[in-house]
Design an enzyme around this catalytic site. Structure first.
Site, short mmCIF file in Angstrom:
data_model
loop_
_atom_site.label_atom_id
_atom_site.label_comp_id
_atom_site.label_asym_id
_atom_site.label_seq_id
_atom_site.Cartn_x
_atom_site.Cartn_y
_atom_site.Cartn_z
N GLU A 29 0.91 -1.15 -0.04
CA GLU A 29 -0.11 -0.03 -0.06
C GLU A 29 1.08 1.12 0.07
O GLU A 29 1.47 1.44 0.94
CB GLU A 29 -0.97 0.05 1.25
CG GLU A 29 -2.23 1.07 1.02
CD GLU A 29 -2.10 2.17 1.84
OE1 GLU A 29 -1.61 3.21 1.03
OE2 GLU A 29 -2.09 2.18 3.01
N CYS B 295 -2.30 8.73 2.97
CA CYS B 295 -2.29 8.45 1.19
C CYS B 295 -3.42 8.59 0.57
O CYS B 295 -3.31 8.88 -0.61
CB CYS B 295 -1.64 7.37 0.81
SG CYS B 295 -2.16 5.86 2.11
#
Length: 496
Positions: A268, A302
């Site tokens: 990720e 993010c």
């Protein structure tokens, strides 16, 4: 609780490494963990040697055989007990998370520790989910391979083995929990390498798991500021899989190492979320959603909608509304009630974010709000910053800043132009669409090259798959998808 656990979870004492069920003195001593809000030392974190990381992976390998054969009920019970123990110490856990990460009180409690506890509870239930799927029988005619017959088949999800979990600094509870809990639920053993900026919370998690009865070697935690600690956690021959949350650059290097020995990966990575605001959008809703970039971890996330792509017909009004929204955001001590924007994680990161703002000015962006360091005596604070009049070729639009900075790109054409601008990115984690026409918003969402899309919301469904397209990652987790990520498929066939 063993005396070792007590020593490692008592406030004010430096934890030791957790290797093979023992709290082990680090070979390289300790380093300071600094409170981003006060710049004072929160505590001391152990600095592992490369050999100690290898020892942790070997301990996980030795524990795997027994742990992988435990019943789902046994694993579920341990995860449930661990969640209860983390909840028991909720206030002190949140205080530590806040001190390490600089999160506001609401974030430390509601989005860090509470989410961490919830994930352990979720995967206690996940341990009980079926791992076998019967497949339609295959009928075979007689031939060179043998007589006619019927072959049955079963697809079985098996644990991968030893999983290295390398966690991010922006959430020292939810991020590790989202890796450790599903990995354990599936019968894997783990080596956790927490982010060097805030590892102390992960040792609290390990202490709770030990008290909950996790067998020796099933969970191991090794920390360190040195690069070779993370390298050893990846290149150890005892590691079968690496689960990493962090920057794309580091993820690429990890992927290269994993590729040499074909280790399984779950990555990720970075994001530069595009928020498409169409001409018929509810601007107040869009501003409130995009404004979370400033409020949520001070932009250190993010999934933040950091790249607003706004139709020219509503562009000026959008910029004015977002500027006004920023005006209500109190920047300062995250422990003080009413603070919305706390510090970023370190002085070095503050300088990085500030350098991007300066770069934006040079590239021709207009600084509508922020752009100057807040007048606070101590702490690594960055003012919420809005960069308007941006174009898609600017670095502030193309690169992940990971701070409280939003860049606004106007567009004049139809939704196809907006989609093209949004997709013109190396990243593709989560994008967003705001439109008063839901059917139109869904049509745009389906065209966006991102692992997730929010339609008129920044909210997430925590059972939906999470992960990125392009340089934003490899694989999917969250909900049952995490259980799949930490498992291998095995087929078993038999004559009917």
């Amino acid at each position: 609780m063993s005396s070792g656990t007590s020593d490692s979870s008592t406030a004010g004492r430096a934890p030791k490494l957790f290797v093979g069920g023992e709290w082990v003195e680090p070979d390289r001593g300790y380093y300071d963990v600094v409170d981003p809000a006060s710049e004072e030392v929160v505590g001391r974190a152990p600095e592992a040697s490369r050999q100690q990381v290898y020892d942790a992976a070997r301990a996980a390998r030795e524990a795997f055989g027994t742990w992988s054969r435990t019943t789902p009920e046994e694993r579920a019970a341990i995860l449930d007990r661990a969640a209860a123990l983390m909840q028991r110490d909720f206030v002190s856990n949140a205080e530590l998370a806040q001190a390490e990460s600089g999160a506001t009180t609401g974030t430390a409690r509601g989005m860090q520790v509470a989410v961490g506890v919830a994930r352990f509870k979720r995967y206690a239930k996940g341990a009980l989910e079926p791992v076998e799927q019967g497949l339609p029988p295959q009928i075979s005619e007689a031939g060179p391979m043998g007589k006619a017959g019927v072959t049955g088949a079963l697809a079985v999800r098996q644990p991968v083995g030893v999983v290295t979990c390398i966690t991010s600094y922006n959430n020292p509870w939810a991020n590790p929990a989202g890796k450790v809990a599903p990995a354990l639920a599936m019968g894997n053993t783990v080596v956790v390498k927490p982010a060097p900026q805030d590892p102390l919370s992960v040792y609290r998690m390990a202490a709770a798991l030990e008290e909950a009865g996790v067998p020796r070697g099933v969970v191991n935690v090794v920390s360190g500021a040195a690069v070779d600690v993370g390298e050893a956690a990846v290149d150890s021959p005892d590691v079968d899989m690496v689960s990493f949350t962090g920057s794309t650059g580091v993820g690429q290097r990890i992927g290269e190492v994993c590729g040499r020995s074909l280790k399984r990966q779950l990555m990720e990575l970075g994001g530069k979320g595009a928020a498409v605001v169409l001409g018929d959008a509810d601007l107040d809703s869009a501003v409130a959603g995009i404004g979370t970039t400033y409020a949520f971890y001070s932009g250190q996330i993010c999934t933040a909608p950091t790249r607003a792509i706004v139709h020219r017909s509503v562009y000026d009004e959008f910029v004015a509304k977002l500027t006004a929204y920023i005006g209500f955001m109190k920047v300062g001590d995250p422990r003080v009630q009413g603070t919305i924007v706390g510090p970023v994680i370190s002085g070095a990161h503050r300088e990085r974010v500030e350098s991007y703002v300066e770069l934006g000015k040079k590239e021709g962006a207009t600084v509508v709000a922020g752009g100057e360091r807040p007048d606070l005596e101590r702490g690594f604070y960055v003012a919420p910053t809005l960069l308007a009049d941006c174009t898609n070729d600017m670095r502030v639009v193309r690169e992940e800043i990971f701070g409280p900075v939003v860049a606004v790109v106007p567009f004049d054409g139809d939704e196809d132009e907006a989609v093209a601008l949004a997709n013109d990115s190396d990243y593709g984690l989560i994008d967003y669409v705001w439109s008063g026409d839901v059917a139109r918003a869904f049509r745009v969402a389906r065209q966006l090259r991102a692992g997730g899309v929010g339609v008129n919301t920044i909210g997430r469904n925590m059972e939906a798959p999470f992960g990125g397209f392009k340089k934003s990652g490899v694989g999917r987790d969250v909900g049952s998808y995490a259980l799949h990520a930490y498992s291998e498929l095995q087929s078993i066939v038999w004559p009917g």
